[in-house]
Design an enzyme around this catalytic site. Structure first.
Site, mmCIF file in Angstrom:
data_model
loop_
_atom_site.group_PDB
_atom_site.id
_atom_site.type_symbol
_atom_site.label_atom_id
_atom_site.label_comp_id
_atom_site.label_asym_id
_atom_site.label_seq_id
_atom_site.Cartn_x
_atom_site.Cartn_y
_atom_site.Cartn_z
ATOM 1 C CD GLN A 252 -3.014 -1.173 2.121
ATOM 2 O OE1 GLN A 252 -2.797 -1.345 3.321
ATOM 3 N NE2 GLN A 252 -4.200 -0.918 1.666
ATOM 4 C CG HIS A 253 4.586 1.208 0.146
ATOM 5 N ND1 HIS A 253 5.361 0.710 -0.861
ATOM 6 C CD2 HIS A 253 4.742 0.360 1.187
ATOM 7 C CE1 HIS A 253 5.964 -0.386 -0.442
ATOM 8 N NE2 HIS A 253 5.595 -0.636 0.798
#
Ligand code: TYD
Length: 143
Positions: free
Chosen positions: A52-53
């Site tokens: 999630q980056h």
């Protein structure tokens, strides 16, 4: 270039013989960068979403040396999902793509090879900020 071309699936040399398996990954060869960092993720399960980056600098290669997981990669427009389920396969991820790793099998060991030493400031952990940095923010400014 589309995401499949930007994020090729890699096949590593499988030098197994009757004694067992041996998979070799050499920096600058099978992996298109010199490897500066190695980390691995295990003990996650099917309910967990990691990653999630996006990374401003780092290039990565992900490979499941045991078990299975999935990685979803997006550039804010298209997305691809790669299932990592063989120790001799990996996926290359260049900088500035958003990724999520999920659907970990209970025996999953996800090995990550990185082109950089860890620097938290090169991580973008907010999706709206990511879209903004790549020029795809949805904010419409009339004028
Ligand atoms: P995080 O980036 O959330 O893991 P992932 O995105 O791969 O699921 O990292 C968890 C914590 O570990 C976070 O505090 C940053 C730290 N960390 C390091 O110190 N060095 C590293 O190389 C990595 C990958 C994480």
């Amino acid at each position: 270039m589309d995401l499949k071309e930007l994020c090729p699936v890699l096949r590593f040399a499988d030098l197994g013989d009757e004694r067992g398996k041996l998979v070799v990954i050499e920096g600058g060869e099978a992996v298109p960068f010199e490897i500066k960092r190695v980390f691995y993720i295990y003990g996650s399960d099917a309910t967990v979403v990691r990653g999630q980056h996006a990374n401003r600098e780092s290039q990565f290669v992900l490979t499941n040396v045991a078990g299975k997981s999935k990685v979803r990669i997006t550039d804010g427009t298209e997305d691809i999902i790669i299932e990592l389920d063989k120790p001799m396969m990996g996926v290359y991820i260049p900088p500035m793509l958003w990724k999520d790793m999920y659907d970990f099998s209970s025996d999953s060991v996800l090995l990550v090879l990185a082109s950089t030493h860890y620097d938290g400031s090169e991580y973008i952990r907010d999706y709206d900020e990511y879209l903004k940095e790549i020029g795809k923010n949805m904010t419409y400014i009339s004028g």
